[in-house]
Design a protein around this motif. Structure first.
Motif, mmCIF file in Angstrom:
data_model
loop_
_atom_site.group_PDB
_atom_site.id
_atom_site.type_symbol
_atom_site.label_atom_id
_atom_site.label_comp_id
_atom_site.label_asym_id
_atom_site.label_seq_id
_atom_site.Cartn_x
_atom_site.Cartn_y
_atom_site.Cartn_z
ATOM 1 N N MET A 182 0.833 -1.213 0.000
ATOM 2 C CA MET A 182 0.000 0.000 0.000
ATOM 3 C C MET A 182 0.868 1.263 0.000
ATOM 4 O O MET A 182 2.070 1.192 0.229
ATOM 5 C CB MET A 182 -0.925 0.009 1.212
ATOM 6 N N ILE A 183 0.224 2.381 -0.215
ATOM 7 C CA ILE A 183 0.911 3.661 -0.340
ATOM 8 C C ILE A 183 0.432 4.609 0.745
ATOM 9 O O ILE A 183 -0.768 4.706 1.029
ATOM 10 C CB ILE A 183 0.639 4.280 -1.725
ATOM 11 N N SER A 184 1.364 5.308 1.368
ATOM 12 C CA SER A 184 1.030 6.421 2.258
ATOM 13 C C SER A 184 1.088 7.710 1.449
ATOM 14 O O SER A 184 1.961 7.872 0.594
ATOM 15 C CB SER A 184 2.019 6.501 3.424
ATOM 16 N N TYR A 188 -4.861 3.453 -0.810
ATOM 17 C CA TYR A 188 -3.808 4.005 0.041
ATOM 18 C C TYR A 188 -4.038 3.585 1.497
ATOM 19 O O TYR A 188 -5.150 3.228 1.893
ATOM 20 C CB TYR A 188 -3.767 5.539 -0.070
ATOM 21 N N ALA A 189 -2.962 3.644 2.264
ATOM 22 C CA ALA A 189 -3.029 3.202 3.652
ATOM 23 C C ALA A 189 -3.375 4.337 4.602
ATOM 24 O O ALA A 189 -4.024 4.108 5.639
ATOM 25 C CB ALA A 189 -1.698 2.580 4.065
ATOM 26 N N GLU A 190 -2.951 5.547 4.266
ATOM 27 C CA GLU A 190 -3.141 6.686 5.165
ATOM 28 C C GLU A 190 -2.842 7.983 4.413
ATOM 29 O O GLU A 190 -2.181 7.973 3.373
ATOM 30 C CB GLU A 190 -2.188 6.592 6.366
ATOM 31 N N LYS A 243 3.776 5.009 7.440
ATOM 32 C CA LYS A 243 3.943 3.606 7.812
ATOM 33 C C LYS A 243 4.197 2.707 6.602
ATOM 34 O O LYS A 243 4.644 1.561 6.761
ATOM 35 C CB LYS A 243 2.727 3.113 8.577
ATOM 36 N N SER A 244 3.920 3.197 5.394
ATOM 37 C CA SER A 244 4.137 2.398 4.186
ATOM 38 C C SER A 244 5.536 2.619 3.629
ATOM 39 O O SER A 244 6.150 3.664 3.861
ATOM 40 C CB SER A 244 3.102 2.758 3.122
ATOM 41 N N ASN A 245 6.006 1.655 2.849
ATOM 42 C CA ASN A 245 7.314 1.805 2.221
ATOM 43 C C ASN A 245 7.244 2.730 1.016
ATOM 44 O O ASN A 245 8.224 3.385 0.669
ATOM 45 C CB ASN A 245 7.872 0.447 1.782
ATOM 46 N N TYR A 246 6.088 2.792 0.373
ATOM 47 C CA TYR A 246 5.916 3.674 -0.782
ATOM 48 C C TYR A 246 5.148 4.917 -0.334
ATOM 49 O O TYR A 246 4.039 4.810 0.202
ATOM 50 C CB TYR A 246 5.162 2.966 -1.906
ATOM 51 N N VAL A 301 2.265 0.922 -7.870
ATOM 52 C CA VAL A 301 2.753 -0.205 -7.066
ATOM 53 C C VAL A 301 3.317 -1.303 -7.959
ATOM 54 O O VAL A 301 4.366 -1.893 -7.662
ATOM 55 C CB VAL A 301 1.622 -0.762 -6.174
ATOM 56 N N LYS A 339 10.688 4.415 0.414
ATOM 57 C CA LYS A 339 11.187 4.744 1.749
ATOM 58 C C LYS A 339 12.468 3.977 2.098
ATOM 59 O O LYS A 339 13.318 4.483 2.850
ATOM 60 C CB LYS A 339 10.108 4.472 2.799
#
Length: 261
Positions: free
Chosen positions: A1-3, A30-32, A75-78, A98, A146
């Motif tokens: 997922m993407i922040s 997206y995550a947040e 919190k996401s890597n992307y 992604v 990230k």
């Protein structure tokens, strides 16, 4: 997922617009959403909270520092970096992002196509940015890996072009910047004073980063005189001719419509 990270100061109207679109169109992608707020005096924070965004505050603002803070909080890597004035376009924007990142672990960041010149350059270079100091990330709408960012943070001392400097640095260390075949709308109306201020800081940064020599005073004055004497006069007569032709067209329309009565 993407922040998603949005840098903000007193952009309540634009922030409401982008958040309403993202939460409606991309709710599952997206995550947040993180809003990095420079202590806005309008109701930006209330709007961010209305859309369940995570709000983090920055006092001593620089573009690089705000970007680092947003990525660090994510919190996401992307991490998708957005301006309040940039809107991702297309239902596959996040999915294709992604997919592109998962297929190549050497991608440090993604630049999204935003002009025909950008598109033609991307086609020519197989969608890999090969001049990052010139054509690297635009953090109005760009994605950062990230894992790579943890090794290479954004320069917090630069007054502008921190995205291009970062792009060059990761490129020099064996990573890639991808030109992705997805796009976004970027819309902003600045005052003359704001435009001049932005031009100043971006030009200073550009000449420092690219180690170029700025034109001398004689060249600057000569360019100014050429513009006010020659270029502006030429443009005036072009507009005058255009308006005369347009007047003739309106008269023709008037006559044509009168014939039908």
């Amino acid at each position: 997922m993407i922040s998603i990270v949005i840098r903000n100061k007193n952009e309540a109207k634009a922030l409401e617009n982008i958040l309403s679109i993202i939460t409606k169109v991309y709710s599952n992608d997206y995550a947040e959403i993180i809003v990095v707020d420079n202590f806005s005096s309008d109701n930006s924070v209330q709007i961010a909270e209305k859309y369940n965004c995570k709000v983090t505050y920055i006092k001593d603002f620089s573009y690089g520092k705000a970007t680092n803070l947003g990525i660090e909080t994510a919190k996401s890597n992307y991490v998708l970096l957005l301006s309040s004035h940039a809107i991702p376009i297309g239902k596959s924007f996040f999915k294709n992002t992604v997919q592109a990142l998962d297929s190549n672990d050497k991608i440090a960041g993604i630049r999204y196509i935003n002009t025909i010149e950008n598109y033609n350059r991307a086609l020519k270079n197989n969608f890999i940015v090969n001049e990052p100091i010139k054509n690297g990330l635009m953090t109005a709408c760009a994605l950062v890996n990230k894992k790579v960012w943890k090794q290479f943070k954004f320069d917090e001392k630069l007054i502008a072009n921190e995205d291009k400097e970062w792009s060059q640095r990761v490129f020099d260390n064996g990573f890639q910047i991808l030109d992705l075949n997805e796009t976004f709308f970027y819309f902003i109306k600045r005052s003359t004073e704001a435009n001049n201020k932005r031009y100043k800081i971006e030009t200073v940064s550009e000449y420092i980063l690219q180690k170029k020599t700025f034109p001398g005073l004689i060249t600057i004055l000569a360019s100014f005189l050429k513009k006010i004497i020659y270029t502006n006069t030429k443009e005036y007569f072009k507009l005058l001719i255009h308006d005369v032709i347009f007047l003739k067209t309106k008269i023709q329309i008037f006559k044509e419509l009168n014939k039908r009565h």
